[in-house]
Structure formats: structure tokens, C-alpha cells
Scaffold this motif. Sequence first.
Motif, short mmCIF file in Angstrom:
data_model
loop_
_atom_site.label_atom_id
_atom_site.label_comp_id
_atom_site.label_asym_id
_atom_site.label_seq_id
_atom_site.Cartn_x
_atom_site.Cartn_y
_atom_site.Cartn_z
N CYS A 13 -5.32 3.76 -2.43
CA CYS A 13 -5.78 3.35 -3.71
C CYS A 13 -7.01 2.68 -3.71
O CYS A 13 -7.12 1.60 -2.93
CB CYS A 13 -4.51 2.46 -4.49
N ILE A 14 -7.94 2.92 -4.82
CA ILE A 14 -9.22 2.36 -4.91
C ILE A 14 -9.13 1.30 -6.07
O ILE A 14 -10.19 0.96 -6.21
CB ILE A 14 -10.37 3.15 -4.67
N ASP A 15 -8.28 0.90 -6.54
CA ASP A 15 -8.19 0.18 -7.81
C ASP A 15 -9.06 0.68 -8.94
O ASP A 15 -9.69 -0.53 -9.43
CB ASP A 15 -8.17 -1.17 -7.40
N CYS A 19 -5.35 5.06 -13.61
CA CYS A 19 -3.92 5.42 -14.23
C CYS A 19 -2.97 4.55 -14.88
O CYS A 19 -2.49 4.80 -15.88
CB CYS A 19 -3.07 5.31 -12.86
N ASN A 37 -0.66 0.87 -10.56
CA ASN A 37 -1.11 0.42 -9.35
C ASN A 37 -0.60 -1.01 -8.91
O ASN A 37 -0.55 -1.37 -7.76
CB ASN A 37 -2.71 0.55 -9.26
N LEU A 40 2.36 0.04 -7.35
CA LEU A 40 2.10 0.50 -5.84
C LEU A 40 1.96 -0.71 -4.93
O LEU A 40 2.58 -0.77 -3.59
CB LEU A 40 0.78 1.38 -5.78
N CYS A 73 -4.26 10.21 -11.17
CA CYS A 73 -4.89 9.46 -10.07
C CYS A 73 -5.99 9.97 -9.35
O CYS A 73 -5.78 11.05 -8.64
CB CYS A 73 -3.64 9.07 -8.99
N THR A 74 -6.98 9.22 -9.36
CA THR A 74 -8.21 10.00 -8.64
C THR A 74 -8.10 10.13 -7.09
O THR A 74 -8.89 10.78 -6.55
CB THR A 74 -9.56 8.81 -9.00
N GLN A 75 -7.34 9.55 -6.68
CA GLN A 75 -7.10 9.86 -5.28
C GLN A 75 -5.54 10.69 -5.07
O GLN A 75 -5.38 10.64 -3.94
CB GLN A 75 -6.76 8.31 -4.46
N ILE A 77 -2.70 10.17 -5.48
CA ILE A 77 -1.39 9.45 -5.10
C ILE A 77 -0.20 10.16 -5.89
O ILE A 77 -0.36 9.92 -6.85
CB ILE A 77 -1.60 7.94 -4.95
S1 SF4 Z 1 -5.76 5.91 -10.30
FE1 SF4 Z 1 -4.92 6.06 -8.13
S2 SF4 Z 1 -6.68 5.08 -7.25
FE2 SF4 Z 1 -7.16 4.44 -9.17
S3 SF4 Z 1 -5.95 2.67 -9.42
FE3 SF4 Z 1 -4.39 4.19 -10.01
S4 SF4 Z 1 -3.30 4.60 -8.18
FE4 SF4 Z 1 -5.39 3.24 -7.58
#
Ligand code: SF4
Length: 378
Positions: A13-15, A19, A37, A40, A73-75, A77
Motif C-alpha cells: 500500500c502506498i497510501d 480507495c 487503508n 489494512l 486499489c492502485t496496487q 490489493i
Molecule cells: S488504493 Fe490501494 S494503495 Fe492506495 S491507499 Fe488504498 S489500499 Fe493503499
Amino acid sequence: MDNNKILEDIQSCIDCETCREECDTFAATQDELKSPNGRLKIAEKIFSNREISEEEIISLYTCTLCGACSLVCTQGIPIADIIHASKIKLVDQNKAPLEIHKKIIKGILDKDNSVNGTPEERLDWLPEEYKDSELFEQGDSDTLLFLGCMSSFRVKESASTSYEILKKGGYHFKILENEPCCGEYIYSAGDLKLAIKTFEENFRIFKKYGIKNLIVTCGGCLYAFNKVYPKYLEGYNINVKHIVDVVHELVKEGRIKLKSLNKSITYHDACRMGRKLKGMKLYDEPRNLLNKTQSTVNELPKNRDKTPCCGAGSGIRGVDSSISIKIGSKIFEDMQTKEIVTSCPLCVFNFRYVNYKTQMDKNCRYITDYLLESIETK
Ligand code: SF4
Ligand code: SF4
């Protein structure tokens, strides 16, 4: 889910907070702990065997598990899956579920339903004209209309109108005289062992009565029987359809005809009939059916994969009903019509509760209740 993989996912997660834009519980509370997040970070503590507070446990249990965050989620997750895995871990550590869940689970074990319904009243929805002819388990069909707790006890017209439409379309099916709970509530609460036991017992019942196909009225049952049971039951081979899908087929085949209702309504997609089902999304079928009644089907600003949860998913009403009310009233504010139609009895139930609490003068109907009004009688 594997612990190391979960931690690896969480740590990716890059915060970026993308999301959060999709999370209705964060929108309703503006509480960091009730954001995807934020949850998470709680999950990271759980899977690293660090202490967590009661407030953090509650944050996990106010997640509707709607899955909207995971989609954006950009990553990549699988946020909702990790939140659910955290609940399972908490139950293993004897720190959960919460008292309210324990009470409802006891109700499921004692009364075979998750809504504190009186077992003797389970079949009260059965239309009078069919009471004498219904054969229940002895019926000559391998298709079971499984009503679920919400339809059987709390939104009874979703059960009776689904049953009636199938009868009018000449569809062969049977119902159970003593229907069990599908177990989705227990699964969502994180008691995996008990949930699997429930799934096994239900599968045994289905096999005993020669059931090969299920028709369900509830998004939660659909998700459980379609996505969850196959994960845990060896040899599980039941075809599962939602009543909307079946009515859509009946109309396509000309076995039932819909006449004009000429109304204006808003349609709400239930998360467990759409984005949670992944490959099998029921977005077009309900709209096609409603369009056939010449109704103007209005859309919410966010719909289909982006649709907001009704505010009741995963038993959050019992934990913090104010969140359910805020989520539901936001949907009401976004509606351009008085009437909202949906295909999940839990959504109907929560919308009615929100309407009662806010007095916003909205009317919520289950889709087969709406459609039955439009069926042409020969
Ligand atoms: S979208 Fe994914 S990477 Fe970005 S804050 Fe939320 S959980 Fe983290
Ligand atoms: S599953 Fe839904 S309620 Fe839970 S964190 Fe994600 S968006 Fe929020």
C-alpha cells in the motif's frame, strides 16, 4: 489466504487514498480507522501478532465487505478479502466476533435463521392459494427455490412474489418445509469453522433431496452458494441462479409477458449481485425487465460496479446502525424518484429502516414484487 502473502499485499500500500473515494463507511464517518487503508493498517497489526484495541476490532466489523475498494486499489490489493481474513484470524484468537454477532449466530443455531424469526412462521409468506398443493421436499424437481432468512421473515413479499412468478411461468421447482440459513452471516463474522460446518450440513440436505439447481432471492445467499461454498466443499456441484436471471429467461422465452406500468423508479445494484460476484454480474437483466414494464429506470450517480452498498452488508447494522442510516440516506438524497427497486431483500430491509428513521418519504420494493404487478394474466 497465506499470512506472508497478506502481509506482502498490505505492505505494498502506498497510501495514495484512491480507495477512500469508494468507501461508504469512510464517507459516512470521516474516521481514518473506518477507511480501507486504515483497516489494512489494523490488519497488518493482526497478521504481525501485535496488540489491537477494541476500537480497531469494531472498525473491521463496520466494514460492509462491499468490495468497492478492492476494485480501485492502485496496487491491486484485495482489501476486502484481507479485512475478512483479519476477522477470521481474530476469531481464531478468541477476540471476535462481537457480542452482537455471537447473539445472532446463537439464533442461527437455535432457530435456523439470522433474523430472530420464529421458526413456525418461516412459511407465512406462502400464498394462500398454494398452501394445500405445495409438496415441499416431496416435489418432483431437482430445482430448489431457496428463500433465505431475510425473504422468509422480514421482506416476505420478495418470497411470495418470486414463488408466484415462477408458478405463473410454469417453472418446476420445490421449496423446503424447514429451510436452513445459508451461513453467509457466520462466514462474514469470521467464524470460518462454524461456517464450513453449516455449508457441509446444507450441502448434505441438498443432496438428500436431489437438488442440483438453486434459485435464490437474496444477494447474500447468491454470493454464499456461488462463490463461498465451492471454495470449501469438495464435490460441490450445484448450479445457482438469482430469481432475476430466471424471470429474465421466462420473459425471453415468452412464458410470461410484462405489460406497461409506466412508472419512474430508481434501480439499485446490490454489491453481492455485482462486483462481489466477479464473472457473473447481474446488471443488465434487472434493467431489461424493468424497461419491459415501460418504467423509466433512473440511475444513481454511481451504479453497477461502482454502486454504493445499501449500508447493511456484513451485519454492520448491529454494530453501528448510524453508519447504515447515513449510507442509506445518501442514496435517498441522490435519487430523483420516490421509489427505489432492488433485487436483494437485505437492501430493501435497510432502505425501509432508513426511511423509517429519516422520514425521507421513499418507497423501496423488491424487484419481483414490482414485476408481479406487470405480469399479464391470460
Ligand atoms: S488504493 Fe490501494 S494503495 Fe492506495 S491507499 Fe488504498 S489500499 Fe493503499
Ligand atoms: S469493503 Fe467496502 S466498506 Fe469495507 S473498506 Fe472496502 S469500500 Fe469500505
